[in-house]
Motif scaffolding. Sequence first.
Motif, PDB file in Angstrom:
ATOM      1  N   SER A   1       0.846  -1.193   0.000  1.00 27.39           N
ATOM      2  CA  SER A   1       0.000   0.000   0.000  1.00 27.39           C
ATOM      3  C   SER A   1       0.879   1.239   0.000  1.00 27.39           C
ATOM      4  CB  SER A   1      -0.912   0.009   1.232  1.00 27.39           C
ATOM      5  OG  SER A   1      -1.577   1.251   1.346  1.00 27.39           O
ATOM      6  N   PHE A   2       0.732   2.056  -1.018  1.00 29.53           N
ATOM      7  CA  PHE A   2       1.569   3.254  -1.143  1.00 29.53           C
ATOM      8  C   PHE A   2       1.322   4.220   0.013  1.00 29.53           C
ATOM      9  CE2 PHE A   2       2.087   7.646  -2.498  1.00 29.53           C
ATOM     10  CZ  PHE A   2       3.388   7.651  -2.972  1.00 29.53           C
ATOM     11  N   TRP A   3       0.064   4.522   0.299  1.00 28.29           N
ATOM     12  CA  TRP A   3      -0.234   5.550   1.283  1.00 28.29           C
ATOM     13  C   TRP A   3       0.065   5.081   2.703  1.00 28.29           C
ATOM     14  CZ3 TRP A   3      -0.363  10.070  -0.611  1.00 28.29           C
ATOM     15  CH2 TRP A   3      -0.842  10.307  -1.896  1.00 28.29           C
ATOM     16  N   SER A   4      -0.237   3.843   3.010  1.00 28.95           N
ATOM     17  CA  SER A   4       0.089   3.343   4.350  1.00 28.95           C
ATOM     18  C   SER A   4       1.601   3.295   4.559  1.00 28.95           C
ATOM     19  CB  SER A   4      -0.518   1.955   4.558  1.00 28.95           C
ATOM     20  OG  SER A   4      -1.926   2.005   4.530  1.00 28.95           O
ATOM     21  N   SER A   5       2.335   2.889   3.514  1.00 28.93           N
ATOM     22  CA  SER A   5       3.802   2.890   3.606  1.00 28.93           C
ATOM     23  C   SER A   5       4.325   4.303   3.814  1.00 28.93           C
ATOM     24  CB  SER A   5       4.405   2.282   2.343  1.00 28.93           C
ATOM     25  OG  SER A   5       3.996   0.947   2.163  1.00 28.93           O
ATOM     26  N   LEU A   6       3.687   5.258   3.141  1.00 24.70           N
ATOM     27  CA  LEU A   6       4.093   6.654   3.290  1.00 24.70           C
ATOM     28  C   LEU A   6       3.936   7.118   4.735  1.00 24.70           C
ATOM     29  CD1 LEU A   6       4.838   9.468   2.198  1.00 24.70           C
ATOM     30  CD2 LEU A   6       2.432   9.782   1.610  1.00 24.70           C
ATOM     31  N   VAL A   7       2.769   6.861   5.313  1.00 28.66           N
ATOM     32  CA  VAL A   7       2.501   7.306   6.686  1.00 28.66           C
ATOM     33  C   VAL A   7       3.405   6.587   7.688  1.00 28.66           C
ATOM     34  CG1 VAL A   7       0.767   7.401   8.516  1.00 28.66           C
ATOM     35  CG2 VAL A   7       0.129   7.934   6.154  1.00 28.66           C
ATOM     36  N   LEU A   8       3.488   5.266   7.571  1.00 26.08           N
ATOM     37  CA  LEU A   8       4.307   4.494   8.510  1.00 26.08           C
ATOM     38  C   LEU A   8       5.788   4.807   8.347  1.00 26.08           C
ATOM     39  CD1 LEU A   8       2.462   1.060   8.264  1.00 26.08           C
ATOM     40  CD2 LEU A   8       2.494   2.612  10.229  1.00 26.08           C
TER      41      LEU A   8
ATOM     42  N   VAL B   1       2.203  -1.658  16.181  1.00 26.61           N
ATOM     43  CA  VAL B   1       1.422  -0.652  15.454  1.00 26.61           C
ATOM     44  C   VAL B   1       1.079  -1.149  14.054  1.00 26.61           C
ATOM     45  CG1 VAL B   1       1.472   1.667  14.475  1.00 26.61           C
ATOM     46  CG2 VAL B   1       2.355   1.269  16.775  1.00 26.61           C
ATOM     47  N   ALA B   2       2.083  -1.739  13.358  1.00 26.50           N
ATOM     48  CA  ALA B   2       1.870  -2.215  11.987  1.00 26.50           C
ATOM     49  C   ALA B   2       0.831  -3.333  11.948  1.00 26.50           C
ATOM     50  CB  ALA B   2       3.186  -2.694  11.390  1.00 26.50           C
ATOM     51  N   VAL B   3       0.872  -4.235  12.938  1.00 28.34           N
ATOM     52  CA  VAL B   3      -0.091  -5.339  12.974  1.00 28.34           C
ATOM     53  C   VAL B   3      -1.495  -4.819  13.242  1.00 28.34           C
ATOM     54  CG1 VAL B   3      -0.799  -7.384  14.247  1.00 28.34           C
ATOM     55  CG2 VAL B   3       1.590  -7.097  13.607  1.00 28.34           C
ATOM     56  N   ILE B   4      -1.610  -3.885  14.183  1.00 26.39           N
ATOM     57  CA  ILE B   4      -2.941  -3.336  14.505  1.00 26.39           C
ATOM     58  C   ILE B   4      -3.539  -2.632  13.285  1.00 26.39           C
ATOM     59  CG2 ILE B   4      -4.158  -1.622  15.893  1.00 26.39           C
ATOM     60  CD1 ILE B   4      -2.224  -2.234  18.168  1.00 26.39           C
ATOM     61  N   ILE B   5      -2.744  -1.826  12.621  1.00 21.93           N
ATOM     62  CA  ILE B   5      -3.227  -1.132  11.427  1.00 21.93           C
ATOM     63  C   ILE B   5      -3.538  -2.130  10.320  1.00 21.93           C
ATOM     64  CG2 ILE B   5      -2.608   0.532   9.619  1.00 21.93           C
ATOM     65  CD1 ILE B   5      -0.940   2.002  11.664  1.00 21.93           C
ATOM     66  N   GLY B   6      -2.708  -3.174  10.214  1.00 22.49           N
ATOM     67  CA  GLY B   6      -2.946  -4.194   9.206  1.00 22.49           C
ATOM     68  C   GLY B   6      -4.229  -4.950   9.437  1.00 22.49           C
TER      69      GLY B   6
ATOM     70  N   ALA C   1      -6.777  -3.812  10.831  1.00 26.73           N
ATOM     71  CA  ALA C   1      -7.875  -2.900  10.547  1.00 26.73           C
ATOM     72  C   ALA C   1      -8.093  -2.703   9.050  1.00 26.73           C
ATOM     73  CB  ALA C   1      -7.617  -1.549  11.216  1.00 26.73           C
ATOM     74  N   GLY C   2      -7.198  -3.277   8.242  1.00 26.73           N
ATOM     75  CA  GLY C   2      -7.349  -3.182   6.798  1.00 26.73           C
ATOM     76  C   GLY C   2      -6.658  -2.000   6.172  1.00 26.73           C
ATOM     77  N   PHE C   3      -5.789  -1.308   6.945  1.00 27.00           N
ATOM     78  CA  PHE C   3      -5.096  -0.128   6.406  1.00 27.00           C
ATOM     79  C   PHE C   3      -3.576  -0.277   6.503  1.00 27.00           C
ATOM     80  CE2 PHE C   3      -9.189   1.279   8.146  1.00 27.00           C
ATOM     81  CZ  PHE C   3      -9.763   1.815   7.001  1.00 27.00           C
ATOM     82  N   GLY C   4      -3.078  -1.491   6.581  1.00 28.37           N
ATOM     83  CA  GLY C   4      -1.655  -1.710   6.748  1.00 28.37           C
ATOM     84  C   GLY C   4      -0.857  -1.471   5.482  1.00 28.37           C
ATOM     85  N   ALA C   5       0.463  -1.546   5.636  1.00 27.53           N
ATOM     86  CA  ALA C   5       1.348  -1.366   4.484  1.00 27.53           C
ATOM     87  C   ALA C   5       1.291  -2.559   3.544  1.00 27.53           C
ATOM     88  CB  ALA C   5       2.782  -1.154   4.956  1.00 27.53           C
TER      89      ALA C   5
ATOM     90  N   LEU D   1      -5.484 -15.044   8.851  1.00 26.16           N
ATOM     91  CA  LEU D   1      -5.079 -14.012   9.804  1.00 26.16           C
ATOM     92  C   LEU D   1      -3.608 -14.162  10.182  1.00 26.16           C
ATOM     93  CD1 LEU D   1      -5.922 -11.663  11.664  1.00 26.16           C
ATOM     94  CD2 LEU D   1      -6.547 -13.386  13.387  1.00 26.16           C
ATOM     95  N   THR D   2      -3.155 -15.400  10.289  1.00 25.27           N
ATOM     96  CA  THR D   2      -1.754 -15.649  10.647  1.00 25.27           C
ATOM     97  C   THR D   2      -0.804 -15.079   9.605  1.00 25.27           C
ATOM     98  OG1 THR D   2      -2.373 -17.688  11.791  1.00 25.27           O
ATOM     99  CG2 THR D   2      -0.057 -17.425  11.190  1.00 25.27           C
TER     100      THR D   2
END
Length: 401
Positions: A38-45, A69-74, A76-80, A89-90
Amino acid sequence: MRNGYLTAAIIGWFWAFTIAIIVAVIMSFSTGDPFRPSFWSSLVLGLGVGLTTLFFRDKRLLSLAFSVVAVIIGLAGFGAILVGEDVSLTMLIVANVLFAIFTAWPLLVILDSLVPGPVDKHEFEETVIRFLTGFGYIFFTTIVLVPFYVMVMTSLKNQQELLQNPLDFTIDLSKGLDLFRSYFELFGDFGFGSYLWTSFYVSVITVFITLAFSIPGAYAVARLRFRGRAAFGRSILLIYMVPMIVLALPIYIVFSMTGLRNTILGIVLIYPVTTIPVALYMLQGYFRGLPAEVEEAGLMDGLSRLAVIWKITLPLALPALASVSLYVFMIAWNEFLLALMLLDDPSKFTLTRGVASLNSSEVPRQHLMAGAVIATLPIMALFLGLERFMTKGLTAGSVKG
């Protein structure tokens, strides 16, 4: 640009997006499931972890915090790393943890010299060099290993699996030795053992012929004085720079007229033409770096020039000879154009020519990939095993005295 905040943010984003791409590719190939960056998630993270490294220097703590943080965002469907609907899920957690670790930990090393606010030229350049070095390592390693992985995994599949999903590069280890059916069939039905042997002894003969001509030629250019020596030394590589495709038709005509086409003798005669110039160039530079006083002492002791070369020069030049031999062997082993043009009889094929013969609609693709693996592994093992000699030989003659 020479500001700690700006530099850390830009490098953090670029590094995070690069890692996201690589992790997505690796996870897709290793599991067969759809992963994409994900371009935008990678940008923010990336911006976040880049700026955070300016204040926190604990690698373990930052990697752990960023992983959470990365796992929680991931989740939620907005991860990198974005995934398809059928991905477990694993695997989603594994992908995001890998992304977090290989983003946070290297960035701490890359941005170690930066401080918040303005930075001096030395700190800025050191950071940029570290980033470019790390990026170069992972980028070029990935573009080499990924095709090799695809090649190996494809060679271990059967025709039914390839037709069902050509992009699935996972394998079923429960098959046991049946995984290597393509390799067994290559040696049993396609004569790849003969191709291997032909390539081996042709390459070895090429090495000996090349050394036999290049050693005296390089020594003469480096040590002896004769008219035209400088012009000869400068023109050695000009021959090597002539594209072989330009000479293909004349060589084909001459070899057909003389009966050398479709013979191993013809291959053995033409291969050194492509290797002697580069061997001459490499050896003359090394011979010039050897102390002439040692050879002069041998001449004063009554040795002939040939005896000096045999007893003094060649033992001192062993690292260079080893590197030249390895390089020439690799050229001869991998040569394809001349083999394709001059060889028509399958019983005389070299390995590269044999692999090319598998590129047919009548031959399953896994056999072609297996042939490519067979052609690659021996020379790869040889290079990795003798790489230190090649490096030593290439650099030993670079400084005189």
